[in-house]
Design a protein around this motif. Structure first.
Motif, mmCIF file in Angstrom:
data_model
loop_
_atom_site.group_PDB
_atom_site.id
_atom_site.type_symbol
_atom_site.label_atom_id
_atom_site.label_comp_id
_atom_site.label_asym_id
_atom_site.label_seq_id
_atom_site.Cartn_x
_atom_site.Cartn_y
_atom_site.Cartn_z
ATOM 1 N N TYR A 76 44.391 34.651 45.056
ATOM 2 C CA TYR A 76 43.024 34.282 44.696
ATOM 3 C C TYR A 76 42.034 35.351 45.183
ATOM 4 C CZ TYR A 76 42.319 32.607 49.515
ATOM 5 O OH TYR A 76 42.227 32.528 50.879
ATOM 6 N N GLU A 77 42.342 36.009 46.325
ATOM 7 C CA GLU A 77 41.473 37.084 46.811
ATOM 8 C C GLU A 77 41.547 38.290 45.872
ATOM 9 O OE1 GLU A 77 41.751 36.399 51.646
ATOM 10 O OE2 GLU A 77 43.112 37.792 50.668
ATOM 11 N N LEU A 78 42.767 38.638 45.453
ATOM 12 C CA LEU A 78 42.929 39.768 44.543
ATOM 13 C C LEU A 78 42.268 39.483 43.196
ATOM 14 C CD1 LEU A 78 46.658 40.676 45.295
ATOM 15 C CD2 LEU A 78 44.593 41.633 46.315
ATOM 16 N N PHE A 79 42.401 38.251 42.730
ATOM 17 C CA PHE A 79 41.769 37.878 41.459
ATOM 18 C C PHE A 79 40.245 37.951 41.577
ATOM 19 C CE2 PHE A 79 40.006 34.667 38.556
ATOM 20 C CZ PHE A 79 40.474 35.176 37.350
ATOM 21 N N GLU A 80 39.724 37.564 42.717
ATOM 22 C CA GLU A 80 38.275 37.642 42.930
ATOM 23 C C GLU A 80 37.793 39.091 42.851
ATOM 24 O OE1 GLU A 80 35.961 37.305 46.993
ATOM 25 O OE2 GLU A 80 36.467 35.299 46.277
ATOM 26 N N LEU A 81 38.553 40.024 43.443
ATOM 27 C CA LEU A 81 38.188 41.437 43.359
ATOM 28 C C LEU A 81 38.315 41.960 41.938
ATOM 29 C CD1 LEU A 81 39.978 42.750 46.587
ATOM 30 C CD2 LEU A 81 37.543 42.287 46.288
ATOM 31 N N LEU A 82 39.399 41.561 41.260
ATOM 32 C CA LEU A 82 39.609 41.994 39.879
ATOM 33 C C LEU A 82 38.449 41.542 38.996
ATOM 34 C CD1 LEU A 82 41.641 43.219 37.760
ATOM 35 C CD2 LEU A 82 42.392 40.861 37.384
ATOM 36 N N ALA A 83 38.034 40.283 39.134
ATOM 37 C CA ALA A 83 36.933 39.761 38.321
ATOM 38 C C ALA A 83 35.648 40.534 38.576
ATOM 39 C CB ALA A 83 36.736 38.274 38.618
ATOM 40 N N LEU A 84 35.390 40.874 39.829
ATOM 41 C CA LEU A 84 34.179 41.619 40.167
ATOM 42 C C LEU A 84 34.155 42.968 39.464
ATOM 43 C CD1 LEU A 84 31.632 42.133 41.933
ATOM 44 C CD2 LEU A 84 33.180 43.063 43.666
ATOM 45 N N TYR A 85 35.247 43.716 39.589
ATOM 46 C CA TYR A 85 35.246 45.070 39.024
ATOM 47 C C TYR A 85 35.378 45.060 37.503
ATOM 48 C CZ TYR A 85 35.309 46.839 43.754
ATOM 49 O OH TYR A 85 34.969 47.136 45.040
ATOM 50 N N ARG A 86 36.050 44.060 36.948
ATOM 51 C CA ARG A 86 36.080 43.970 35.490
ATOM 52 C C ARG A 86 34.699 43.600 34.941
ATOM 53 N NH1 ARG A 86 41.679 41.247 33.166
ATOM 54 N NH2 ARG A 86 43.061 42.978 33.752
ATOM 55 N N LEU A 87 33.980 42.754 35.661
ATOM 56 C CA LEU A 87 32.636 42.378 35.223
ATOM 57 C C LEU A 87 31.718 43.596 35.238
ATOM 58 C CD1 LEU A 87 30.554 40.276 34.420
ATOM 59 C CD2 LEU A 87 30.280 39.692 36.840
ATOM 60 N N ALA A 88 31.752 44.351 36.347
ATOM 61 C CA ALA A 88 30.910 45.544 36.440
ATOM 62 C C ALA A 88 31.314 46.570 35.385
ATOM 63 C CB ALA A 88 31.009 46.156 37.837
ATOM 64 N N GLY A 89 32.627 46.771 35.214
ATOM 65 C CA GLY A 89 33.092 47.741 34.227
ATOM 66 C C GLY A 89 32.779 47.314 32.802
ATOM 67 N N GLY A 90 32.959 46.021 32.509
ATOM 68 C CA GLY A 90 32.677 45.528 31.159
ATOM 69 C C GLY A 90 31.209 45.657 30.801
ATOM 70 N N LEU A 91 30.328 45.306 31.739
ATOM 71 C CA LEU A 91 28.899 45.429 31.472
ATOM 72 C C LEU A 91 28.500 46.892 31.281
ATOM 73 C CD1 LEU A 91 27.416 42.792 33.949
ATOM 74 C CD2 LEU A 91 27.602 42.603 31.474
ATOM 75 N N SER A 92 29.055 47.780 32.101
ATOM 76 C CA SER A 92 28.717 49.205 31.979
ATOM 77 C C SER A 92 29.090 49.733 30.603
ATOM 78 C CB SER A 92 29.455 50.015 33.064
ATOM 79 O OG SER A 92 29.023 49.649 34.351
#
Length: 537
Positions: free
Chosen positions: A338-354
């Protein structure tokens, strides 16, 4: 001692499969039973914590001790230490990710994405470990794994060094009593000539007088000692290593109350500390004053094979680092899934928006930072995008909303302090336009999705930014089962500004972009769905 591990499937216990390497094949989410048959009661430990004892039965002189292990949100390779009387045995568990959430392939992709951002992001304090190889310096978390793997080689090199230590021959002139059984060297004769009183005591002027054997004269002394500059330097290196071990051990002990794996790592470091302290108390290090590397010790260390090996191993342990590698010789614990998924979601969100915002926006991000034990994104703003016409987006990680009683400035909770995983702020020239609350949930079943949405209700109701409640809220999930898919539909999101976003779906961030458009007054404008530059913000 006989060991059997089974998985509970409905009301039946099914034996786990043995893999070719001898490990037991399990899955994330499994409810396991470990049965140990021995002549004495058994105990089973995982990652420094004792497993729950279910029952003990006796059949003749054999006791069967049964333990329960629920694999909740971790994957990787884990070691079970089984003890019965004086007998110890280690059993390996190979735990694969939950097939209904990420699955094996998506889990590996997640690790690869995190490693691409920073090689140390996947490490954590979950019971599961992953193979790794040597790399540059890493946070303290990997120290125990590297020390545990390489300390035996260092101790062996030190034992070999003790059999052939460097000695130091010191020649000096000292004042000593006249030796009765040793010839006086020429330099001592010259000294006597220059000191008549001492010469008179040694060679009386009258035959009736006897020579004074107690007189002190200058003489040559040759002394062989193990206090060699190279030994002093190695003592200095080992003292530095001890300080590193103690600092890491202290950090693990401080969090051992909430992280079972931490106490296991602390014990590894404590044992290493005792070994090195004992070595420094023995020859050739006993009584040697540590000193940094100097010209006199550098060449000696290079020329002596045992000293060179100790120096090389100690330096490696002073600067440990690891990176994921399927065939690596080392292993260290991964973060909970769940910690790794939380990090993945953060960076995918930032990358997707960019990607979706296009080149009319300037996007900046803050890299992960080491917090001592782990490497994680900094709390607060981790990504920012500014458009040509003054519209600004900020993505915050673990932003604290202070309790109302504490009278915070901009981020407040109407009740107690709360900290959602992410918040996306929308501003124009520093004027707040609205914000979205987001929470990562490593869940997929209907009941689990309901609980995650209930948490989101609390955030939407209680949190305020500049006095404004969140205009929308979404949970980010790996998948949804059939009973929960209604919360991930576009119509549900548009109607309620609320719901679940499936991280593995294509263009999963579209509802977030729609909220940004409405909050910024640009509802007529569609953000680009490719890298094509936008002409309007």
């Amino acid at each position: 001692m006989d060991i059997l591990i089974t998985r509970r499937e409905k009301s039946v216990h099914v034996p786990l499969e043995r893999l070719p390497d001898g490990s037991w094949s399990a899955r994330e989410g499994d409810d396991l039973r470990i049965r140990v048959r021995a002549s004495t009661p058994a105990a089973v430990t995982l990652a420094g914590a004792m497993l729950t004892l279910e029952h003990v039965t006796q059949e003749g002189n054999v006791l069967e001790t049964c333990f329960r292990l629920s694999i909740e949100t971790w994957a990787g390779r884990a070691r079970l230490l089984v003890q019965a009387g004086q007998t110890e045995q280690t059993e390996a568990l190979d735990v694969s990710p939950h097939p209904g959430k990420l699955g094996v392939d998506a889990y590996r992709e997640m690790l690869a994405e995190l490693v691409a951002i920073s090689k140390d992001l996947p490490w954590g304090l979950g019971p599961g470990s992953h193979a790794a190889t040597r790399a540059d310096e890493s946070p303290m978390l990997v120290h125990a794994s590297v020390i545990d793997a390489e300390l035996p080689a260092l101790l062996q090199a030190l034992r070999r060094l003790a059999l052939d230590p460097l000695s130091w021959t010191r020649r000096e002139r000292v004042l000593e009593r006249l030796p009765a059984n040793r010839r006086v060297d020429p330099a001592s004769f010259r000294w006597l000539v220059a000191h008549p009183r001492a010469l008179g005591a040694v060679r009386p002027s009258s035959p009736t007088q006897s020579a004074d054997s107690g007189v002190f004269i200058e003489q040559r002394r040759i002394q062989s000692t193990l206090d060699h500059p190279a030994t002093r330097y190695l003592s200095y290196l080992l003292e530095r290593l001890l300080r590193t071990l103690r600092r890491s051990s202290k950090a693990f002990h401080q969090i051992s109350g909430r992280e079972p794996r931490a106490i296991e790592y602390a014990h590894v470091l404590d044992a290493a500390t005792e070994e090195i302290e004992a070595t420094l108390g023995r020859v050739p290090f006993k009584g040697v004053l540590p000193e940094p590397l100097g010209p006199g010790s550098l060449q000696a260390v290079i020329d002596h094979p045992s000293y060179a090996r100790v120096q090389r191993l100690a330096q490696r342990l002073l600067d440990p680092g690891m990176q994921l590698d399927e065939q690596g010789a080392f292993s260290s614990s991964l973060g909970y899934t769940y910690e790794l998924f939380e990090l993945l979601a953060l960076y995918r969100l930032a990358g997707g928006l960019s990607r979706e915002l296009g080149e009319a926006w300037t996007c900046t991000s803050t890299p992960p930072r080491s917090s001592g034990l782990l490497e994680r994104p900094p709390f607060g703003c981790v990504w920012r995008a500014a458009s040509v016409n003054g519209l600004v987006l900020e993505l915050h990680y673990q932003r604290t909303f202070t309790a109302w009683s504490e009278q915070g400035l901009h981020f407040q909770s109407l009740s107690g302090e709360r900290r959602p995983d992410y918040v996306l702020l929308i501003l124009r020239e520093d004027k707040p336009l609205g914000w979205i609350v987001l929470d990562a949930k490593y869940r997929s079943s209907r009941d689990a999705i309901h609980q995650g949405l209930a948490d989101l209700h609390v955030y939407r109701d209680s949190l305020r930014w500049h006095g404004q409640p969140a205009r929308a809220g979404f949970i980010l999930v790996p998948q949804t089962t059939e009973g929960a898919s209604a919360y991930a539909t576009a119509s549900y999101h548009q109607t309620h500004h609320f719901g679940a976003l499936i991280l593995q779906a294509s263009e999963w961030w579209t509802p977030i972009l729609n909220e940004i458009q409405e909050a910024s007054g640009l509802a007529h404008y569609r953000f680009p769905t490719s890298r094509t530059p936008s002409t309007t913000a």
